[in-house]
Design an enzyme around this catalytic site. Structure first.
Site, PDB file in Angstrom:
ATOM      1  N   GLY A  48     -99.624 -25.786  -0.818  1.00  0.00           N
ATOM      2  CA  GLY A  48    -100.324 -26.823  -1.566  1.00  0.00           C
ATOM      3  C   GLY A  48    -100.214 -28.112  -0.767  1.00  0.00           C
ATOM      4  N   ALA A  49    -101.360 -28.782  -0.565  1.00  0.00           N
ATOM      5  CA  ALA A  49    -101.400 -29.888   0.395  1.00  0.00           C
ATOM      6  C   ALA A  49    -100.340 -30.978   0.165  1.00  0.00           C
ATOM      7  CB  ALA A  49    -102.816 -30.475   0.435  1.00  0.00           C
ATOM      8  N   ARG A  93     -99.053 -25.787   9.728  1.00  0.00           N
ATOM      9  CA  ARG A  93    -100.310 -25.292   9.134  1.00  0.00           C
ATOM     10  C   ARG A  93    -101.415 -26.280   9.524  1.00  0.00           C
ATOM     11  NH1 ARG A  93    -100.357 -23.113   3.094  1.00  0.00           N
ATOM     12  NH2 ARG A  93    -102.200 -22.010   3.869  1.00  0.00           N
ATOM     13  N   GLN A 200    -102.370 -17.097  -5.593  1.00  0.00           N
ATOM     14  CA  GLN A 200    -101.742 -18.317  -6.123  1.00  0.00           C
ATOM     15  C   GLN A 200    -102.112 -18.521  -7.595  1.00  0.00           C
ATOM     16  OE1 GLN A 200    -103.288 -18.098  -3.175  1.00  0.00           O
ATOM     17  NE2 GLN A 200    -102.482 -19.499  -1.653  1.00  0.00           N
ATOM     18  N   ASP A 241    -107.561 -29.553   0.260  1.00  0.00           N
ATOM     19  CA  ASP A 241    -106.594 -29.645   1.358  1.00  0.00           C
ATOM     20  C   ASP A 241    -106.991 -30.722   2.355  1.00  0.00           C
ATOM     21  OD1 ASP A 241    -106.339 -26.773   0.247  1.00  0.00           O
ATOM     22  OD2 ASP A 241    -104.478 -27.240   1.314  1.00  0.00           O
ATOM     23  N   ASN A 251    -110.923 -26.455   0.594  1.00  0.00           N
ATOM     24  CA  ASN A 251    -109.943 -25.981  -0.399  1.00  0.00           C
ATOM     25  C   ASN A 251    -109.840 -24.467  -0.270  1.00  0.00           C
ATOM     26  OD1 ASN A 251    -108.132 -26.570  -2.634  1.00  0.00           O
ATOM     27  ND2 ASN A 251    -109.568 -25.463  -3.918  1.00  0.00           N
ATOM     28  N   LYS A 252    -108.985 -23.885  -1.059  1.00  0.00           N
ATOM     29  CA  LYS A 252    -108.718 -22.441  -0.995  1.00  0.00           C
ATOM     30  C   LYS A 252    -110.013 -21.634  -0.946  1.00  0.00           C
ATOM     31  CE  LYS A 252    -105.582 -20.894  -0.627  1.00  0.00           C
ATOM     32  NZ  LYS A 252    -105.201 -20.571   0.789  1.00  0.00           N
TER      33      LYS A 252
HETATM   34  O1  MRU Z   1    -102.851 -21.887   1.073  1.00  0.00           O
HETATM   35  P1  MRU Z   1    -102.347 -22.822   0.023  1.00  0.00           P
HETATM   36  O2  MRU Z   1    -101.725 -22.136  -1.140  1.00  0.00           O
HETATM   37  O3  MRU Z   1    -101.452 -23.892   0.617  1.00  0.00           O
HETATM   38  O4  MRU Z   1    -103.646 -23.551  -0.507  1.00  0.00           O
HETATM   39  C1  MRU Z   1    -103.531 -24.503  -1.516  1.00  0.00           C
HETATM   40  C2  MRU Z   1    -104.829 -25.012  -2.008  1.00  0.00           C
HETATM   41  O5  MRU Z   1    -105.878 -24.648  -1.520  1.00  0.00           O
HETATM   42  C3  MRU Z   1    -104.800 -26.061  -3.063  1.00  0.00           C
HETATM   43  O6  MRU Z   1    -105.926 -25.962  -3.884  1.00  0.00           O
HETATM   44  C4  MRU Z   1    -104.788 -27.444  -2.393  1.00  0.00           C
HETATM   45  O7  MRU Z   1    -103.721 -27.561  -1.500  1.00  0.00           O
HETATM   46  C5  MRU Z   1    -104.713 -28.544  -3.379  1.00  0.00           C
HETATM   47  S1  MRU Z   1    -103.222 -28.439  -4.297  1.00  0.00           S
HETATM   48  C6  MRU Z   1    -102.726 -29.787  -4.922  1.00  0.00           C
END
Ligand code: MRU
Length: 351
Positions: A48-49, A93, A200, A241, A251-252
């Site tokens: 999560g960012a 990352r 997630q 992100d 985003n994801k």
């Molecule tokens: O691969 P991840 O689990 O780090 O991806 C997270 C996401 O895509 C979240 O939607 C994003 O970081 C925003 S969370 C506050």
């Protein structure tokens, strides 16, 4: 219920909820040096960012402590090795810009105080890491209040990935808005996408929703389009992100697809992200590096093969939602609306 503390630094140890084993086990992963921190980010112990950014701040502090002990009277070598350690953390990352933002902040502090006495320099870096963590929690509360203004009473909300207390320093981005709407008695209902391949949504968002007692159901990602078409979703809330200067938002993986369906059926689609997730240096989403992760995330679940051995895989962890599919970007400074280039330029000027 007690707040979820995913990131905690005390007695010189960074304690992270190990998000790889939730919801089955609530275990903690301890980082005692910056290599542990790099591993925790890369292997998604923490993800999560904003959570990645806050974690990296402590990684930089732990690096400074270790390297200062190694070179107590050679500041030049200390600074050279610090540079390498910061680069190492920075590369853990590639997509979440909060990581680069936090490392840049720590790097500037180091440069500004490079001639300070060792104790003082370490104290400053530690204090800055604490500030990054604490400010994110405050930011999330402010975003939640702004975001709550667009949530109608009795709304059914669709969300993707995990954007809650686990993905931030606390409370959450999109899930923070959901928490706020629930806590202010709006009588909301949430559909959570399971979010393949790392799940997630099913592992983490479902866990947070249940901890909070927020009425909700888990769906497989492909169910979302049917719910949207059938008029069952009032608003979609997702995190980000990295947001580019024109409002394009990474985003994801799967977020872009949701935005397309939302646009076709006229469902409001909001990105909830702090200004630390805005990359003011890039003009559009085309410049965002999209992380590709291992084939095993797709071919296996909990070590069990769900694809024939040797099958090739394409596994981008994120996608980019074009700004024209986004109804608004909820930040701690208010809700940005199109034209985003102008709104983001104004934010940049205020910085
Ligand atoms: O691969 P991840 O689990 O780090 O991806 C997270 C996401 O895509 C979240 O939607 C994003 O970081 C925003 S969370 C506050």
């Amino acid at each position: 219920m007690a707040d979820i503390i995913a990131i905690e630094f005390s007695n010189e140890v960074l304690r992270l909820i190990d998000q790889r084993v939730l919801p089955g086990k609530l275990e903690y992963f301890e980082c005692r040096n910056y290599r542990d921190v790099e591993f925790a980010i890369k292997d998604m112990v923490v993800r999560g960012a904003p959570a990645i950014g806050a974690t990296a701040g402590y990684g930089a502090y732990l690096a400074a402590k270790e390297l200062m002990q190694k070179h107590p009277s050679d500041r030049k070598t200390f600074l050279v090795e610090m540079d390498a350690a910061l680069n190492f953390l920075n590369n853990s990352r590639p997509t979440a810009v909060n990581l680069m933002w936090a490392i840049a902040k720590m790097r500037h502090a180091l440069e500004d105080h490079k001639d300070d006495a060792a104790d003082l320099l370490l104290e400053r870096l530690r204090a800055l890491a604490d500030t990054i963590l604490n400010e994110d929690i405050e930011t999330n509360h402010r975003m939640a209040e702004h975001g709550n203004t667009v949530i109608p009473k009795g709304a059914t909300i669709l969300t993707h990935c995990n954007t809650g207390a686990l993905a931030t320093a606390g409370y959450g981005t999109a899930l923070g808005v959901i928490r706020e709407a629930h806590n202010t008695g709006k009588n909301i209902f949430v559909y959570a996408d399971e979010t393949r391949p790392r799940n997630q949504g099913s592992r983490l968002t479902s866990w947070e929703l249940m901890q909070e007692g927020i009425p909700s159901k888990l769906i497989v990602d492909s169910t979302a389009a049917t719910l949207i078409r059938d008029g069952k979703i009032d608003v979609i809330l997702v995190g980000a992100d990295r947001v580019a200067g024109n409002g394009d938002a990474a985003n994801k993986i799967g977020t872009f697809m949701l935005s397309v369906v939302a646009k076709v059926y006229g469902v409001p689609f909001y990105v909830v992200a702090p200004t630390t997730t805005i990359d003011f240096d890039i003009k559009s989403g085309k410049e965002i590096v999209i992380e590709e992760r291992s084939a095993e995330e797709v071919t296996h679940i909990e070590g069990v093969a769900i694809a024939p051995e040797g099958m090739d895989v394409y596994n981008p962890a994120f996608d980019v939602t074009p700004h024209e599919n986004i109804t608004g970007i909820v930040t701690e400074k208010g809700i940005l609306k199109a034209p985003y280039t102008e709104a983001i330029r104004k934010l940049a000027e205020e910085r």
